[in-house]
Scaffold this active site. Structure first.
Site, PDB file in Angstrom:
ATOM      1  N   ASP A  55       0.842  -1.191   0.000  1.00 19.57           N
ATOM      2  CA  ASP A  55       0.000   0.000   0.000  1.00 19.57           C
ATOM      3  C   ASP A  55       0.881   1.246   0.000  1.00 19.57           C
ATOM      4  OD1 ASP A  55      -1.994   1.894   0.368  1.00 19.57           O
ATOM      5  OD2 ASP A  55      -3.033   0.754   1.904  1.00 19.57           O
ATOM      6  N   ASP A  56       0.818   2.019  -1.074  1.00 18.04           N
ATOM      7  CA  ASP A  56       1.591   3.279  -1.190  1.00 18.04           C
ATOM      8  C   ASP A  56       3.097   3.049  -1.311  1.00 18.04           C
ATOM      9  OD1 ASP A  56      -0.873   4.411  -0.774  1.00 18.04           O
ATOM     10  OD2 ASP A  56      -0.312   5.578   0.994  1.00 18.04           O
ATOM     11  N   CYS A  88      -6.286   4.169  -3.283  1.00 19.89           N
ATOM     12  CA  CYS A  88      -6.263   2.761  -2.870  1.00 19.89           C
ATOM     13  C   CYS A  88      -7.425   1.939  -3.419  1.00 19.89           C
ATOM     14  CB  CYS A  88      -6.271   2.666  -1.345  1.00 19.89           C
ATOM     15  SG  CYS A  88      -4.748   3.230  -0.554  1.00 19.89           S
ATOM     16  N   ASP A 324      -0.296  -0.766  -4.888  1.00 13.38           N
ATOM     17  CA  ASP A 324      -1.536  -0.233  -5.451  1.00 13.38           C
ATOM     18  C   ASP A 324      -1.356   1.161  -6.027  1.00 13.38           C
ATOM     19  OD1 ASP A 324      -1.268   1.107  -3.037  1.00 13.38           O
ATOM     20  OD2 ASP A 324      -3.233   0.550  -2.258  1.00 13.38           O
TER      21      ASP A 324
END
Length: 499
Positions: A55-56, A88, A324
């Site tokens: 994530d990120d 996201c 993502d």
């Protein structure tokens, strides 16, 4: 026939005849070739798939992840992989279904234009790669994060213990950003984890992921395991053993860092002040925390690779490492954030190792997160449905000759975002652009904002996107890019794949 015998038989046949086209290859896209002695052995009919979705996670973190670097040495790095939306939930909805946000209907993190409930209400859950692979006899597991709005809290009521279709095993929470103090939905049973070192989320799901892989391999059943981390999303909480590591790291000082002149940038960004020393110190601190946070992800990858290797299944298992969306830290005067069309945010890691993938290879052709769902289906020997907007990457992974391939990436974003409950709410100077659509080519970035602003960058001369050349760009070329955007914004299925 044993799996090893089957593999040897396939290899012998491959030496005599041309291989048939892969099931997941769109018509006219690729014609496989006979493999040479230097080409990796043919994959098993139903290989295992381990998918690590972070994530990120931006490209500038990979240099600090030794197991990811090992994965690069074992497989293929996609040098031009882009996400269709840098938020996201829209990005993850696209990954699950192979469809652009305008086709999933998930445009933001929250209703009425996005989030878990919209994904569910629009029937997307019936069209994920998990559903397809489970129907084909795969054991499937998701561990960690699902979609924004899927939260085991009282407010969510009925969804507290809901398990979506397609998943054999489900170990998911919606409130795992801090990696502590969360409820994990384990196959419909909620378990609370607190603040003890052993409760750290990445540690917990790593153990569960290794156990799932071992049980699946012992049962001789093919499996897809998605390890979906909240790391390094803010607050980027590291595991206890990493809390004081990398004490002297600074955020990379690229040419775009604290950009001196942004008078040519779009109106939403043009008035941002230069970063002050305190802001630069905060950015450096955020980068250190992000590097610390991904160490547990890196150990997760190492642990899963070791578990598969110990079972003798490495030759039958794909490992896919991905994010993502990307992240900016100081570029173009932007503090922490990810919602722009610049390469810091749209261009993210995709690394794949496994059967038939040439070690240490780099693929320059374009890939997008629309491609992952059909790729997983093709890996499992399935034919992706016509409804997917992406293409299987299997021909590229196997170094098969490809007669045509996309030369552009499409990005769409709905903004600005002012929802205080959204974990992706931008800071004041973090970057909160209005709705835009963009096309990225090998040497250009073209952006159209809903408010009328435009950006055009010549990336061959200006790779850090410092000079907006929209006013100087040839009218004919701008017309071509406008036409491409217009085609992308409403395309579906084959029409998207042919752009």
């Amino acid at each position: 026939m044993a799996r090893g015998d089957a593999r040897r038989l396939l290899a012998a046949l491959a030496a005599l005849v041309l291989l048939a086209p892969g099931c997941g290859t769109p018509a006219g896209k690729a014609v496989p070739k006979a493999r040479s002695k230097t080409t990796p052995a043919a994959p098993a009919e139903r290989p295992n798939i381990v998918y690590i979705l972070t994530d990120d996670l931006s490209w500038d973190l990979v240099q600090h992840m030794p197991n990811v670097r090992k994965l690069q040495a074992r497989g293929m790095t996609f040098d031009n992989y882009f996400v269709a939306d840098t938020l996201c939930c829209p990005s993850r909805a696209t990954i699950l279904t192979g469809r652009y946000p305008h086709n999933t209907g998930v445009l933001t993190n929250d209703p009425p234009s996005g989030g878990f409930q919209v994904f569910n209400d629009r029937g997307n859950e019936q069209n994920t790669f998990a559903v397809a692979l489970q129907k084909a006899g795969y054991r499937t597991a998701l561990m960690g994060k699902y979609l924004n709005g899927y939260e085991p809290t009282e407010k969510q009521g009925a969804s507290r213990t809901y398990v979506p279709p397609g998943w054999t095993e489900w170990q998911v929470t919606g409130l795992g950003y801090a990696n502590y103090n969360y409820n994990l939905n384990g196959n419909g049973v909620l378990t609370h984890y607190g603040r003890a070192p052993q409760d750290y989320l990445n540690t917990v799901i790593t153990g569960k992921g290794v156990d799932f892989a071992n049980r699946s391999l012992d049962a001789k059943q093919p499996f897809l395991l998605e390890m979906s981390t909240f790391s390094p999303h803010a607050p980027a909480t590291p595991a206890p053993q990493d809390a004081k590591a990398f004490a002297n790291l600074r955020a990379p000082r690229t040419p775009g860092f604290n950009e001196p002149d942004i008078s040519d940038k779009p109106s939403w960004l043009r008035k941002y002040p230069r970063l002050r020393p305190r802001q630069v110190r905060d950015i450096d601190g955020a980068y250190r925390q992000r590097v610390r946070a991904v160490q547990s992800v890196d150990r997760m990858i190492g642990g899963l690779m070791a578990a598969v290797d110990a079972k003798g299944a490495a030759a039958d298992t794909y490992f896919v490492f991905n994010s993502d969306n990307g992240y900016h830290l100081g570029q173009h005067r932007l503090e922490e954030g990810k919602l722009t069309a610049y390469d810091t945010d749209i261009k993210v890691p995709l690394i794949v190792a496994g059967p038939g993938v040439r070690p240490g290879s780099v693929e320059k052709r374009f890939a997008q997160n629309t491609d992952l769902c059909p790729t997983f289906q093709a890996m499992a020997g399935l034919t992706p449905p016509d409804s997917v907007d992406g293409s299987s990457l299997l021909p590229l992974l196997h170094s098969d000759p490809v007669t045509s391939w996309r030369t552009t990436a499409y990005i769409e974003h709905t903004g600005p975002n002012y929802r205080r409950s959204d974990p992706d709410l931008p800071r004041k100077y973090g970057g909160n652009p209005p709705t835009y659509r963009a096309v990225r080519t090998a040497s250009e970035l073209y952006v159209e904002y809903e408010n009328g602003d435009r950006e055009y960058y010549d990336l061959a001369r200006d790779p850090y996107e410092l000079g907006n050349m929209y006013g100087q760009a040839p009218e004919a070329r701008k017309a071509e890019l406008r036409s491409a955007l217009q085609s992308y914004r409403t395309c579906t299925g084959l029409a998207c794949r042919n752009l």
